[in-house]
Scaffold this motif. Structure first.
Motif, PDB file in Angstrom:
ATOM      1  N   THR A 191      43.846  55.596  12.709  1.00 29.40           N
ATOM      2  CA  THR A 191      44.912  55.965  13.644  1.00 29.40           C
ATOM      3  C   THR A 191      45.119  54.888  14.710  1.00 29.40           C
ATOM      4  O   THR A 191      45.999  55.008  15.552  1.00 29.40           O
ATOM      5  CB  THR A 191      44.578  57.294  14.352  1.00 29.40           C
ATOM      6  OG1 THR A 191      43.365  57.143  15.106  1.00 29.40           O
ATOM      7  CG2 THR A 191      44.415  58.427  13.340  1.00 29.40           C
ATOM      8  N   PHE A 192      44.309  53.837  14.643  1.00 28.62           N
ATOM      9  CA  PHE A 192      44.366  52.766  15.647  1.00 28.62           C
ATOM     10  C   PHE A 192      45.687  52.006  15.528  1.00 28.62           C
ATOM     11  O   PHE A 192      46.098  51.611  14.434  1.00 28.62           O
ATOM     12  CB  PHE A 192      43.195  51.801  15.430  1.00 28.62           C
ATOM     13  CG  PHE A 192      43.124  50.659  16.413  1.00 28.62           C
ATOM     14  CD1 PHE A 192      42.468  50.810  17.625  1.00 28.62           C
ATOM     15  CD2 PHE A 192      43.708  49.442  16.128  1.00 28.62           C
ATOM     16  CE1 PHE A 192      42.379  49.755  18.532  1.00 28.62           C
ATOM     17  CE2 PHE A 192      43.633  48.378  17.021  1.00 28.62           C
ATOM     18  CZ  PHE A 192      42.971  48.539  18.225  1.00 28.62           C
ATOM     19  N   VAL A 193      46.358  51.809  16.656  1.00 27.72           N
ATOM     20  CA  VAL A 193      47.593  51.019  16.694  1.00 27.72           C
ATOM     21  C   VAL A 193      47.310  49.673  17.361  1.00 27.72           C
ATOM     22  O   VAL A 193      47.428  48.628  16.742  1.00 27.72           O
ATOM     23  CB  VAL A 193      48.722  51.760  17.429  1.00 27.72           C
ATOM     24  CG1 VAL A 193      49.977  50.880  17.523  1.00 27.72           C
ATOM     25  CG2 VAL A 193      49.047  53.071  16.713  1.00 27.72           C
ATOM     26  N   ARG A 194      46.902  49.706  18.624  1.00 27.14           N
ATOM     27  CA  ARG A 194      46.499  48.468  19.289  1.00 27.14           C
ATOM     28  C   ARG A 194      45.801  48.792  20.595  1.00 27.14           C
ATOM     29  O   ARG A 194      45.913  49.893  21.139  1.00 27.14           O
ATOM     30  CB  ARG A 194      47.679  47.534  19.546  1.00 27.14           C
ATOM     31  CG  ARG A 194      48.657  47.985  20.613  1.00 27.14           C
ATOM     32  CD  ARG A 194      49.628  46.862  20.998  1.00 27.14           C
ATOM     33  NE  ARG A 194      50.560  47.286  22.014  1.00 27.14           N
ATOM     34  CZ  ARG A 194      51.776  47.759  21.762  1.00 27.14           C
ATOM     35  NH1 ARG A 194      52.189  47.879  20.509  1.00 27.14           N
ATOM     36  NH2 ARG A 194      52.569  48.139  22.764  1.00 27.14           N
ATOM     37  N   LEU A 195      45.097  47.784  21.103  1.00 29.61           N
ATOM     38  CA  LEU A 195      44.428  47.872  22.396  1.00 29.61           C
ATOM     39  C   LEU A 195      44.822  46.654  23.200  1.00 29.61           C
ATOM     40  O   LEU A 195      44.763  45.524  22.703  1.00 29.61           O
ATOM     41  CB  LEU A 195      42.903  47.895  22.206  1.00 29.61           C
ATOM     42  CG  LEU A 195      42.044  47.811  23.482  1.00 29.61           C
ATOM     43  CD1 LEU A 195      42.202  49.075  24.324  1.00 29.61           C
ATOM     44  CD2 LEU A 195      40.576  47.597  23.121  1.00 29.61           C
ATOM     45  N   THR A 196      45.232  46.873  24.447  1.00 29.60           N
ATOM     46  CA  THR A 196      45.569  45.739  25.311  1.00 29.60           C
ATOM     47  C   THR A 196      44.648  45.751  26.529  1.00 29.60           C
ATOM     48  O   THR A 196      44.412  46.804  27.134  1.00 29.60           O
ATOM     49  CB  THR A 196      47.036  45.792  25.787  1.00 29.60           C
ATOM     50  OG1 THR A 196      47.248  46.970  26.562  1.00 29.60           O
ATOM     51  CG2 THR A 196      47.982  45.783  24.602  1.00 29.60           C
ATOM     52  N   LEU A 197      44.134  44.585  26.862  1.00 32.17           N
ATOM     53  CA  LEU A 197      43.296  44.403  28.049  1.00 32.17           C
ATOM     54  C   LEU A 197      44.049  43.496  29.013  1.00 32.17           C
ATOM     55  O   LEU A 197      44.529  42.427  28.625  1.00 32.17           O
ATOM     56  CB  LEU A 197      41.965  43.762  27.656  1.00 32.17           C
ATOM     57  CG  LEU A 197      41.168  44.457  26.545  1.00 32.17           C
ATOM     58  CD1 LEU A 197      39.910  43.672  26.222  1.00 32.17           C
ATOM     59  CD2 LEU A 197      40.818  45.887  26.946  1.00 32.17           C
ATOM     60  N   SER A 198      44.149  43.913  30.264  1.00 38.43           N
ATOM     61  CA  SER A 198      44.940  43.143  31.227  1.00 38.43           C
ATOM     62  C   SER A 198      44.325  43.236  32.627  1.00 38.43           C
ATOM     63  O   SER A 198      43.287  43.865  32.824  1.00 38.43           O
ATOM     64  CB  SER A 198      46.391  43.665  31.252  1.00 38.43           C
ATOM     65  OG  SER A 198      46.417  45.053  31.582  1.00 38.43           O
ATOM     66  N   LYS A 199      44.968  42.587  33.584  1.00 46.16           N
ATOM     67  CA  LYS A 199      44.532  42.471  34.959  1.00 46.16           C
ATOM     68  C   LYS A 199      43.125  41.849  35.040  1.00 46.16           C
ATOM     69  O   LYS A 199      42.114  42.559  35.212  1.00 46.16           O
ATOM     70  CB  LYS A 199      44.540  43.814  35.695  1.00 46.16           C
ATOM     71  CG  LYS A 199      44.403  43.644  37.223  1.00 46.16           C
ATOM     72  CD  LYS A 199      44.438  44.961  37.942  1.00 46.16           C
ATOM     73  CE  LYS A 199      44.306  44.744  39.455  1.00 46.16           C
ATOM     74  NZ  LYS A 199      44.281  46.017  40.215  1.00 46.16           N
ATOM     75  N   PRO A 200      43.043  40.524  34.935  1.00 44.68           N
ATOM     76  CA  PRO A 200      41.740  39.846  34.989  1.00 44.68           C
ATOM     77  C   PRO A 200      41.002  40.136  36.292  1.00 44.68           C
ATOM     78  O   PRO A 200      41.616  40.238  37.363  1.00 44.68           O
ATOM     79  CB  PRO A 200      42.114  38.364  34.888  1.00 44.68           C
ATOM     80  CG  PRO A 200      43.478  38.338  34.284  1.00 44.68           C
ATOM     81  CD  PRO A 200      44.158  39.577  34.760  1.00 44.68           C
ATOM     82  N   ILE A 201      39.708  40.278  36.197  1.00 40.78           N
ATOM     83  CA  ILE A 201      38.884  40.471  37.396  1.00 40.78           C
ATOM     84  C   ILE A 201      39.036  39.274  38.320  1.00 40.78           C
ATOM     85  O   ILE A 201      39.155  39.422  39.542  1.00 40.78           O
ATOM     86  CB  ILE A 201      37.401  40.673  36.995  1.00 40.78           C
ATOM     87  CG1 ILE A 201      37.244  41.973  36.198  1.00 40.78           C
ATOM     88  CG2 ILE A 201      36.502  40.697  38.225  1.00 40.78           C
ATOM     89  CD1 ILE A 201      35.864  42.168  35.613  1.00 40.78           C
ATOM     90  N   ASP A 202      39.045  38.086  37.729  1.00 37.46           N
ATOM     91  CA  ASP A 202      39.278  36.859  38.486  1.00 37.46           C
ATOM     92  C   ASP A 202      40.751  36.512  38.373  1.00 37.46           C
ATOM     93  O   ASP A 202      41.245  36.149  37.302  1.00 37.46           O
ATOM     94  CB  ASP A 202      38.428  35.723  37.912  1.00 37.46           C
ATOM     95  CG  ASP A 202      38.610  34.411  38.679  1.00 37.46           C
ATOM     96  OD1 ASP A 202      39.403  34.385  39.633  1.00 37.46           O
ATOM     97  OD2 ASP A 202      37.970  33.412  38.292  1.00 37.46           O
ATOM     98  N   SER A 203      41.473  36.652  39.453  1.00 37.55           N
ATOM     99  CA  SER A 203      42.918  36.434  39.420  1.00 37.55           C
ATOM    100  C   SER A 203      43.294  35.000  39.066  1.00 37.55           C
ATOM    101  O   SER A 203      44.416  34.726  38.650  1.00 37.55           O
ATOM    102  CB  SER A 203      43.535  36.792  40.782  1.00 37.55           C
ATOM    103  OG  SER A 203      42.971  35.986  41.812  1.00 37.55           O
ATOM    104  N   LYS A 204      42.358  34.058  39.209  1.00 33.75           N
ATOM    105  CA  LYS A 204      42.629  32.652  38.893  1.00 33.75           C
ATOM    106  C   LYS A 204      42.321  32.318  37.435  1.00 33.75           C
ATOM    107  O   LYS A 204      42.554  31.190  36.990  1.00 33.75           O
ATOM    108  CB  LYS A 204      41.810  31.748  39.809  1.00 33.75           C
ATOM    109  CG  LYS A 204      42.184  31.877  41.282  1.00 33.75           C
ATOM    110  CD  LYS A 204      41.344  30.943  42.140  1.00 33.75           C
ATOM    111  CE  LYS A 204      41.703  31.076  43.616  1.00 33.75           C
ATOM    112  NZ  LYS A 204      40.869  30.187  44.459  1.00 33.75           N
ATOM    113  N   GLU A 218      40.251  44.650  34.138  1.00 36.00           N
ATOM    114  CA  GLU A 218      40.146  45.914  34.867  1.00 36.00           C
ATOM    115  C   GLU A 218      41.014  47.013  34.270  1.00 36.00           C
ATOM    116  O   GLU A 218      40.856  48.178  34.612  1.00 36.00           O
ATOM    117  CB  GLU A 218      40.524  45.700  36.337  1.00 36.00           C
ATOM    118  CG  GLU A 218      39.556  44.772  37.071  1.00 36.00           C
ATOM    119  CD  GLU A 218      39.914  44.607  38.541  1.00 36.00           C
ATOM    120  OE1 GLU A 218      41.114  44.803  38.882  1.00 36.00           O
ATOM    121  OE2 GLU A 218      39.028  44.289  39.353  1.00 36.00           O
ATOM    122  N   ILE A 219      41.951  46.643  33.381  1.00 38.40           N
ATOM    123  CA  ILE A 219      42.853  47.639  32.797  1.00 38.40           C
ATOM    124  C   ILE A 219      42.815  47.527  31.277  1.00 38.40           C
ATOM    125  O   ILE A 219      42.800  46.420  30.726  1.00 38.40           O
ATOM    126  CB  ILE A 219      44.300  47.453  33.309  1.00 38.40           C
ATOM    127  CG1 ILE A 219      44.393  47.829  34.794  1.00 38.40           C
ATOM    128  CG2 ILE A 219      45.286  48.283  32.493  1.00 38.40           C
ATOM    129  CD1 ILE A 219      45.771  47.629  35.399  1.00 38.40           C
TER     130      ILE A 219
END
Length: 385
Positions: free
Chosen positions: A19-32, A84-85
């Motif tokens: 049932t897996f479609v996709r996973l997205t990881l965003s908002k880096p802990i280190d903004s740089k 973080e997200i």
């Protein structure tokens, strides 16, 4: 149980239940951090389920594939140390994860997608060459039609070459009129590209094509003629000859791939003299101009290093070649034939005969400027036209 572990369990179970479609990881802990997002999908690669990671950096994307268990470990590491997200999409439910400092939360939502995507790895690769038998006899494919371990780059090069030919011939009058076509491949070598071109012209475009490969090594000529006969390529032949001495009559397409140094110029000159509609060259070596560059008109610092001088000589050599072809009635394109990952000899010059006459003075003036700037007495091709 922590929210992170729960999310990973949902990822794992959705993969197992398909049932897996996709996973997205965003908002880096280190903004740089240059890595801004990771998009993970499930793909079937070599008949095995794998997780495909697209690492989206600020300036480029990088794709990596991993076995499912290894991929789950990578997701855990990215989730704990990089982002973080996370948003998980499955056909059963969506899950939104967010962390701020030591606190995190995980929300379950209604599924966005009602069906799982095609698990095929990217798009099915389109191969314009259909012949398996001749590629087996040439040592590119094994008896089961699979690419041999050490021939992957060569197979890619063959297909890319035919893609270039397809693009050049698209809507060309040679094809639309279904005329017979004569092609000469100067310096055909082991014949990989010559066979593929004949295959494409006759079996894909259904043209009455005669293709000749010109080569100086008799053993390669004999081998290629034997294979052509065995696979029934009746109008494909290989003959003994040097590019500079070869008598080229009326020809529609002239090809010279990796002819060394001035042999490329010999081929271009013969193609223009034969009034070829297409001239296709992939130059190799640029010794003549490199030796002729005696001054640089303010560019000494650029040319004081051998490797930089060599590369500049390549650029100047091929730029003048293109200008000479333009001056002689050909519209030229210079582009990367195939990635340097597969071959360093990756530049291609294509000249297509113009329908209208050209005033050569514009191009001859540009040639003179380049020669003056780099102290070049004469480009070898100039002596041939």
């Amino acid at each position: 149980m922590s929210n992170e572990i729960q999310l990973l369990q949902h990822v794992n179970s959705s993969i197992q239940e398909d049932t897996f479609v996709r996973l997205t990881l965003s908002k880096p802990i280190d903004s740089k951090d240059m890595l801004k997002k990771v998009i993970i999908s499930l793909a079937t690669i070599k008949r095995q389920s794998q997780l495909s990671f697209v690492y989206r950096h600020k300036t480029n994307d990088v794709t990596k594939n991993q076995q499912v268990q290894d991929g789950l470990s990578t997701i855990e590491d990215l989730l704990n140390n990089k982002f973080e997200i996370a948003n998980l999409f499955t056909t059963a439910s969506d899950y939104a994860y967010e962390r701020s400092g030591a606190k995190s939360r995980l929300k379950q939502k209604e599924a966005t997608f009602k069906s799982a995507p095609n698990r095929g790895h990217d798009k099915e690769k389109r191969h314009l060459i259909q012949g398996v038998e001749y590629l087996q006899l040439l040592g590119v494919l094994d008896k089961n039609g699979r690419v041999l371990k050490d021939k992957g780059d060569k197979f890619k090069q063959i297909n890319k070459f035919v893609e270039v030919i397809e693009s050049l011939l698209k809507n060309h009058e040679m094809v639309s009129n279904k005329d017979s076509i004569k092609v000469v491949d100067m310096g055909s070598g082991k014949g990989y590209l010559t066979f593929a071109l004949y295959d494409y012209l006759t079996n894909q475009l259904k043209l009455d094509a005669s293709v000749s490969g010109v080569e100086v090594r008799q053993d390669l000529i004999d081998k290629c003629n034997s294979i052509a006969k065995e696979v029934g390529f009746d109008k494909l032949q290989f003959e003994l000859g040097y590019i500079g001495d070869y008598q080229l009559n009326k020809t529609n397409i002239l090809i010279a791939l990796h002819a060394c140094d001035t042999a490329t110029d010999d081929a271009i000159a013969k193609g223009m003299a034969a009034n070829a509609e297409l001239i296709i060259c992939a130059p190799c070596c640029h010794k003549q101009i490199r030796k002729s560059m005696t001054e640089s008109d303010g560019l000494d610092s650029l040319l004081q290093h051998g490797i930089l001088k060599e590369r500049q000589a390549e650029i100047v050599t091929d730029a003048i070649r293109a200008l000479i072809m333009e001056a002689n009635g050909y519209k030229t394109k210079v582009f990367e034939f195939i990635s340097t990952e597969h071959t360093g000899k990756n530049l291609m010059i294509v000249g297509q005969r113009k329908k209208q006459a050209t005033d050569p003075q514009k191009y001859l003036g540009e040639i003179d400027k380049l020669k003056k700037q780099f102290g070049i007495p004469q480009h070898y091709l100039e002596s041939l036209v």
